[in-house]
Design a protein around this motif. Structure first.
Motif, PDB file in Angstrom:
ATOM      1  N   THR A 142       0.812  -1.226   0.000  1.00 45.63           N
ATOM      2  CA  THR A 142       0.000   0.000   0.000  1.00 45.63           C
ATOM      3  C   THR A 142       0.837   1.265   0.000  1.00 45.63           C
ATOM      4  O   THR A 142       1.795   1.404   0.759  1.00 45.63           O
ATOM      5  N   LEU A 143       0.426   2.194  -0.879  1.00 42.49           N
ATOM      6  CA  LEU A 143       0.942   3.563  -0.834  1.00 42.49           C
ATOM      7  C   LEU A 143      -0.155   4.415  -0.222  1.00 42.49           C
ATOM      8  O   LEU A 143      -1.290   4.422  -0.710  1.00 42.49           O
ATOM      9  N   SER A 144       0.150   5.135   0.852  1.00 40.78           N
ATOM     10  CA  SER A 144      -0.854   5.955   1.540  1.00 40.78           C
ATOM     11  C   SER A 144      -0.599   7.417   1.197  1.00 40.78           C
ATOM     12  O   SER A 144       0.522   7.909   1.355  1.00 40.78           O
ATOM     13  N   GLY A 180       1.547  17.707  -0.389  1.00 43.56           N
ATOM     14  CA  GLY A 180       1.014  16.383  -0.083  1.00 43.56           C
ATOM     15  C   GLY A 180       2.161  15.436   0.217  1.00 43.56           C
ATOM     16  O   GLY A 180       3.334  15.828   0.117  1.00 43.56           O
ATOM     17  N   TRP A 181       1.843  14.200   0.608  1.00 47.38           N
ATOM     18  CA  TRP A 181       2.905  13.231   0.848  1.00 47.38           C
ATOM     19  C   TRP A 181       2.397  11.804   0.672  1.00 47.38           C
ATOM     20  O   TRP A 181       1.207  11.544   0.747  1.00 47.38           O
ATOM     21  N   VAL A 182       3.372  10.944   0.394  1.00 46.92           N
ATOM     22  CA  VAL A 182       3.091   9.505   0.240  1.00 46.92           C
ATOM     23  C   VAL A 182       3.964   8.752   1.228  1.00 46.92           C
ATOM     24  O   VAL A 182       5.141   9.082   1.392  1.00 46.92           O
ATOM     25  N   ILE A 183       3.374   7.744   1.835  1.00 47.85           N
ATOM     26  CA  ILE A 183       4.117   6.867   2.741  1.00 47.85           C
ATOM     27  C   ILE A 183       3.964   5.445   2.197  1.00 47.85           C
ATOM     28  O   ILE A 183       2.858   5.074   1.765  1.00 47.85           O
ATOM     29  N   GLY A 184       5.034   4.688   2.200  1.00 49.28           N
ATOM     30  CA  GLY A 184       4.901   3.316   1.699  1.00 49.28           C
ATOM     31  C   GLY A 184       6.158   2.506   1.913  1.00 49.28           C
ATOM     32  O   GLY A 184       7.146   2.990   2.480  1.00 49.28           O
TER      33      GLY A 184
END
Ligand code: PMP
Ligand code: GLN
Length: 423
Positions: free
Chosen positions: A227-229, A245-249
């Motif tokens: 998952t990419l959040s 914005g940002w992505v966590i994964g």
């Protein structure tokens, strides 16, 4: 590939041209909290933050993100290796899709869905596999909780060709918030498709109401590694124009996106990243009589939700109470028959004001209801068929009202909408 003007290019200028209360595009219209304003003002002074930022994200921001989301996702997050800061959640979505999906690949979209998903997928040349949200109750739903993923359709849409599934919770435009059970059911369906990743758009995470809680998909063990959040400071701190914005994964996925980020924007505005980093910490302190800023924000939105729900009911409509996000749906069947036709003189108005529009939408009922609402009631809403690609009958026959608006705007909208009863 030729792209058509999106719904935003038509309806925000239409709101302006008609002097409408703009309950269309979802942007909070009030000043952001003092603590983020102060942090930004301080960050643009002097020379501390005026150069390019570290390409994958300004260190103080990625560290603040790793620390905060380590708790909400219940996992250790490496600030340097598992976080990427982007130009809003929009760029995060674009980068995620363009990094992992190629021309001809299949991607599952739960519909209705934020229209940018389709724009990006069309750009890439991917094939959209639509899975509808269906209403499980009798008649028109009264709460977004009555919308359910069509699990049977999901099952038949998944195949070894599926590269990704796009999930959005809390959901734009219905307001649905996925439950733990639903997320676990999703994980079960994905078990046989190890090549299918999950792109989880959680930009409305702080906006859940009543007893609902937001459950991040990556907090479910089975989904974590795929998952990419995706999140956005725009919604969290009412700074949509800042585009942070940002992505966590997982490290290997984020690394590939970091490598593409170099060639897309290289880096994101440093002073704004610094301000968001400080805000993420400041938001945890008591705020305006509440335990923290997020508790205040939830109550603030809950009051606005109640206000607009009442206005819509008083206007004779049957709005769908959202469990999350800042949108309320109303069905087109509740509007007078005359609202479903293309308003006379629309093209002249559009040409006078230079308004772009998609001419294939002339006969869509919801587009015409939204256009007539702007022209006759001077309240702007968004037609939901812009959020639908599949051929599920009636899925787009809704208009969406945003309640992320200041009190005076909501009060005036109430007055104008009440005239629907007598029109
Ligand atoms: N995802 C959803 C579901 C949205 O509604 C929006 C609209 N703001 C975005 C992503 C894009 O967010 P941003 O403004 O941070 O680019
Ligand atoms: N996400 C917001 C909405 O759905 C704004 C859309 C946009 O700016 N493209 O209204």
């Amino acid at each position: 590939m030729t792209q058509k003007p999106s719904v935003w290019l038509e309806f925000s200028p239409l709101a302006q041209a008609t002097g409408s209360i703009n309950l269309g595009q979802g942007f909070p219209d009030w000043a952001p909290p003092e603590f983020i304003q102060e942090a930004a003002a301080e960050a643009v002074r002097g020379n501390g933050f005026s150069s390019y930022a570290r390409s994958p994200g300004h260190l103080p921001l990625v560290r603040a993100i790793a620390s905060q989301y380590g708790k909400t996702l219940s996992m250790d997050i490496s600030a340097e290796k598992q976080v990427l800061v982007t130009v809003g959640a929009s760029e995060a979505l674009y980068l995620a899709l363009s990094t992992f999906v190629s021309r001809g690949d299949e991607v599952i979209v739960i519909e209705p869905a934020f229209d940018l998903y389709f724009g990006c997928l069309d750009w890439i040349g991917a094939t959209v596999r639509s899975v509808p949200l269906v209403s499980d109750g009798e008649g028109s739903p009264s709460s977004s909780g009555e919308f359910q993923i069509d699990w049977q359709q999901l099952k038949t849409s998944l195949s070894p060709k599926t590269k990704a599934i796009l999930i959005n919770t809390p959901h734009n435009p219905t307001g649905k918030v996925l439950s733990q059970d639903e997320i676990e059911q999703l994980a079960l369906h994905l078990r046989d498709y190890p090549d299918c990743m999950v792109i989880s758009d959680e930009v409305y995470e702080p906006l859940v109401y009543d007893q609902k809680t937001h459950i991040p998909l990556a907090s479910v063990e089975e989904l974590r590694q795929k998952t990419l959040s995706i999140y956005s400071a725009g919604k969290m701190f009412s700074v949509t124009g800042w585009k942070i914005g940002w992505v966590i994964g997982p490290e290997e996925l984020i690394f590939k996106m970091q490598m593409n980020q170099q060639w897309v924007v290289f880096s994101v505005a440093t002073p704004l990243q610094q301000a968001v980093a400080e805000a993420l910490t400041a938001a945890l302190s008591p705020y305006q009589g509440f335990a923290d800023y997020y508790s205040w924000l939830r109550q603030h939105y809950q009051d606005k939700r109640a206000h607009l729900m009442n206005s819509l009911k008083q206007a004779g409509l049957n709005p769908v109470a959202p469990e999350g996000s800042f949108f309320i749906l109303s069905h087109c069947q509740d509007f007078d028959e005359s609202f479903r036709k293309l308003p006379a003189g629309l093209e002249t108005l559009y040409s006078e004001h230079g308004i772009l529009y998609d001419d294939s939408k002339h006969h869509e009922i919801d587009y015409n209801v939204a256009r007539n609402l702007s022209l006759a009631q001077r309240v702007t809403a968004i037609p939901v068929s812009a959020f639908v690609r599949g051929r599920n009958p009636g899925q787009g026959d809704w208009v969406r009202f945003a309640f992320c608006k200041s009190q005076d705007q909501l009060d005036e909208a109430r007055v104008r909408l009440s005239q629907l009863r007598s029109s």
